[in-house]
Design a protein around this motif. Structure first.
Motif, PDB file in Angstrom:
ATOM      1  N   CYS A   1       4.295  12.086  -2.669  1.00 28.19           N
ATOM      2  CA  CYS A   1       5.367  12.218  -1.718  1.00 28.19           C
ATOM      3  C   CYS A   1       6.584  11.834  -2.265  1.00 28.19           C
ATOM      4  N   GLU A   2       7.600  11.788  -1.599  1.00 28.79           N
ATOM      5  CA  GLU A   2       8.887  11.012  -1.941  1.00 28.79           C
ATOM      6  C   GLU A   2       9.255  10.183  -0.821  1.00 28.79           C
ATOM      7  N   LEU A   3       8.933   8.983  -1.002  1.00 32.97           N
ATOM      8  CA  LEU A   3       9.181   8.047   0.268  1.00 32.97           C
ATOM      9  C   LEU A   3      10.844   7.822   0.295  1.00 32.97           C
ATOM     10  N   LEU A   4      11.409   7.884   1.515  1.00 28.88           N
ATOM     11  CA  LEU A   4      12.686   7.795   1.798  1.00 28.88           C
ATOM     12  C   LEU A   4      13.015   6.700   2.497  1.00 28.88           C
ATOM     13  N   THR A   5      12.370   6.125   3.597  1.00 24.11           N
ATOM     14  CA  THR A   5      12.562   5.001   4.327  1.00 24.11           C
ATOM     15  C   THR A   5      11.397   4.482   5.049  1.00 24.11           C
TER      16      THR A   5
ATOM     17  N   VAL B   1       0.584  -1.074   0.088  1.00 20.07           N
ATOM     18  CA  VAL B   1       0.049  -0.045  -0.002  1.00 20.07           C
ATOM     19  C   VAL B   1       0.798   1.327   0.008  1.00 20.07           C
ATOM     20  N   ILE B   2       1.787   1.132   0.873  1.00 19.98           N
ATOM     21  CA  ILE B   2       2.822   2.425   1.081  1.00 19.98           C
ATOM     22  C   ILE B   2       3.681   2.537  -0.535  1.00 19.98           C
ATOM     23  N   ILE B   3       4.206   1.380  -0.743  1.00 18.26           N
ATOM     24  CA  ILE B   3       4.918   1.401  -2.033  1.00 18.26           C
ATOM     25  C   ILE B   3       4.259   1.820  -3.335  1.00 18.26           C
ATOM     26  N   ARG B   4       2.920   1.531  -3.301  1.00 21.43           N
ATOM     27  CA  ARG B   4       2.276   1.969  -4.505  1.00 21.43           C
ATOM     28  C   ARG B   4       1.691   3.630  -4.582  1.00 21.43           C
ATOM     29  N   THR B   5       2.125   4.106  -3.500  1.00 17.97           N
ATOM     30  CA  THR B   5       1.852   5.632  -3.251  1.00 17.97           C
ATOM     31  C   THR B   5       2.380   6.573  -4.590  1.00 17.97           C
ATOM     32  N   PRO B   6       1.436   7.156  -5.164  1.00 10.73           N
ATOM     33  CA  PRO B   6       1.851   7.930  -6.476  1.00 10.73           C
ATOM     34  C   PRO B   6       2.938   9.016  -6.129  1.00 10.73           C
ATOM     35  N   PRO B   7       4.103   9.006  -6.967  1.00  5.12           N
ATOM     36  CA  PRO B   7       5.241   9.703  -6.698  1.00  5.12           C
ATOM     37  C   PRO B   7       4.748  11.335  -6.780  1.00  5.12           C
TER      38      PRO B   7
ATOM     39  N   THR C   1       5.627  16.699  -0.983  1.00  6.63           N
ATOM     40  CA  THR C   1       5.714  17.549  -2.488  1.00  6.63           C
ATOM     41  C   THR C   1       4.924  18.505  -2.441  1.00  6.63           C
ATOM     42  N   GLY C   2       3.987  18.834  -1.625  1.00  4.77           N
ATOM     43  CA  GLY C   2       2.843  19.825  -1.209  1.00  4.77           C
ATOM     44  C   GLY C   2       1.508  19.279  -2.147  1.00  4.77           C
ATOM     45  N   ALA C   3       1.779  17.909  -2.561  1.00  3.07           N
ATOM     46  CA  ALA C   3       0.137  17.575  -3.147  1.00  3.07           C
ATOM     47  C   ALA C   3      -0.520  17.016  -1.907  1.00  3.07           C
ATOM     48  N   LYS C   4      -0.083  16.499  -1.138  1.00  5.55           N
ATOM     49  CA  LYS C   4      -0.827  15.885  -0.016  1.00  5.55           C
ATOM     50  C   LYS C   4       0.014  16.488   1.132  1.00  5.55           C
ATOM     51  N   THR C   5      -0.915  16.594   2.373  1.00  2.39           N
ATOM     52  CA  THR C   5      -0.153  17.118   3.642  1.00  2.39           C
ATOM     53  C   THR C   5       0.196  15.660   4.471  1.00  2.39           C
ATOM     54  N   SER C   6       0.798  15.754   5.501  1.00  2.23           N
ATOM     55  CA  SER C   6       1.292  14.516   6.252  1.00  2.23           C
ATOM     56  C   SER C   6      -0.043  14.051   6.810  1.00  2.23           C
ATOM     57  N   ARG C   7      -1.004  14.924   7.128  1.00  2.00           N
ATOM     58  CA  ARG C   7      -2.203  14.132   7.585  1.00  2.00           C
ATOM     59  C   ARG C   7      -2.883  13.282   6.782  1.00  2.00           C
ATOM     60  N   GLN C   8      -2.998  13.753   5.331  1.00  2.00           N
ATOM     61  CA  GLN C   8      -3.713  13.241   4.277  1.00  2.00           C
ATOM     62  C   GLN C   8      -2.858  11.953   4.175  1.00  2.00           C
ATOM     63  N   LEU C   9      -1.662  11.896   4.043  1.00  2.01           N
ATOM     64  CA  LEU C   9      -0.704  10.790   3.543  1.00  2.01           C
ATOM     65  C   LEU C   9      -1.106   9.598   4.807  1.00  2.01           C
ATOM     66  N   ALA C  10      -1.316  10.116   6.118  1.00  6.05           N
ATOM     67  CA  ALA C  10      -1.359   8.945   7.093  1.00  6.05           C
ATOM     68  C   ALA C  10      -2.770   8.675   6.906  1.00  6.05           C
ATOM     69  N   GLN C  11      -3.666   9.350   6.916  1.00 11.13           N
ATOM     70  CA  GLN C  11      -4.993   8.812   6.627  1.00 11.13           C
ATOM     71  C   GLN C  11      -5.270   8.086   5.368  1.00 11.13           C
ATOM     72  N   ALA C  12      -4.682   8.299   4.329  1.00 10.82           N
ATOM     73  CA  ALA C  12      -4.668   7.353   3.069  1.00 10.82           C
ATOM     74  C   ALA C  12      -4.045   6.040   3.363  1.00 10.82           C
TER      75      ALA C  12
END
Length: 155
Positions: free
Chosen positions: A54-58, A45-51, A73-84
């Motif tokens: 965000c940029e996945l680091l670790t 689920v996390i690896i499939r995140t659209p580039p 990247t500005g497309a999603k907030t940290s809250r939106q990423l965690a929720q998704a």
């Protein structure tokens, strides 16, 4: 632009739109540990995140929690990423039929990274997490160092 703070339950969350952030969420206390198959699903689920999101680091998917270090990247907030990630992961893990929602605790932890040294230390912590819990472990297939974090500046 200063970050907005949101309070959900007990933890304050910064609705970050840029920079690096360290996110952690835990398995709901009503569930036994994640099985290897469930960890595969959560990792996928996390690896499939659209580039563009965000940029996945670790990242690491442990048997009872997940750590992700990400550059926003500005497309999603940290809250939106965690929720998704929590929502999609919960839905896909529930489809396996072994656990019923809620899969994850309602809360998550977010910590903005202040500098390259902190980013590097956080990435090392994530990669070492399985070996800290299981010292005799030789390999752990649910850990990924996807991008090299920036190096701390030398004086």
């Amino acid at each position: 632009m200063s970050p907005r703070f949101r309070h959900r339950r007990h933890l304050p969350h910064q609705d970050l739109q840029s920079g690096c952030v360290f996110l952690t969420w835990r398995l709901h206390r009503s569930h036994a540990r994640l099985s290897p198959t469930e960890r595969d699903v959560a990792l996928d689920v996390i690896i499939r995140t659209p580039p563009e999101w965000c940029e996945l680091l670790t990242l690491v998917v442990m048997d009872d929690h997940i750590h992700v270090l990400v550059r926003l990247t500005g497309a999603k907030t940290s809250r939106q990423l965690a929720q998704a990630w929590k929502s999609i992961g919960s839905r896909e893990i529930a489809l396996l039929g072994w656990k019923r929602p809620p899969i994850w605790q309602a809360e998550y932890f977010d910590r903005p990274m202040k500098d390259a040294g902190q980013i590097e230390a956080c990435a090392r912590y994530i990669v070492a997490n399985p070996h800290e819990r299981w010292p005799d472990l030789h390999e752990y297939r649910w850990v990924r160092a996807l991008r090299r974090p920036p190096q701390a500046r030398r004086p």
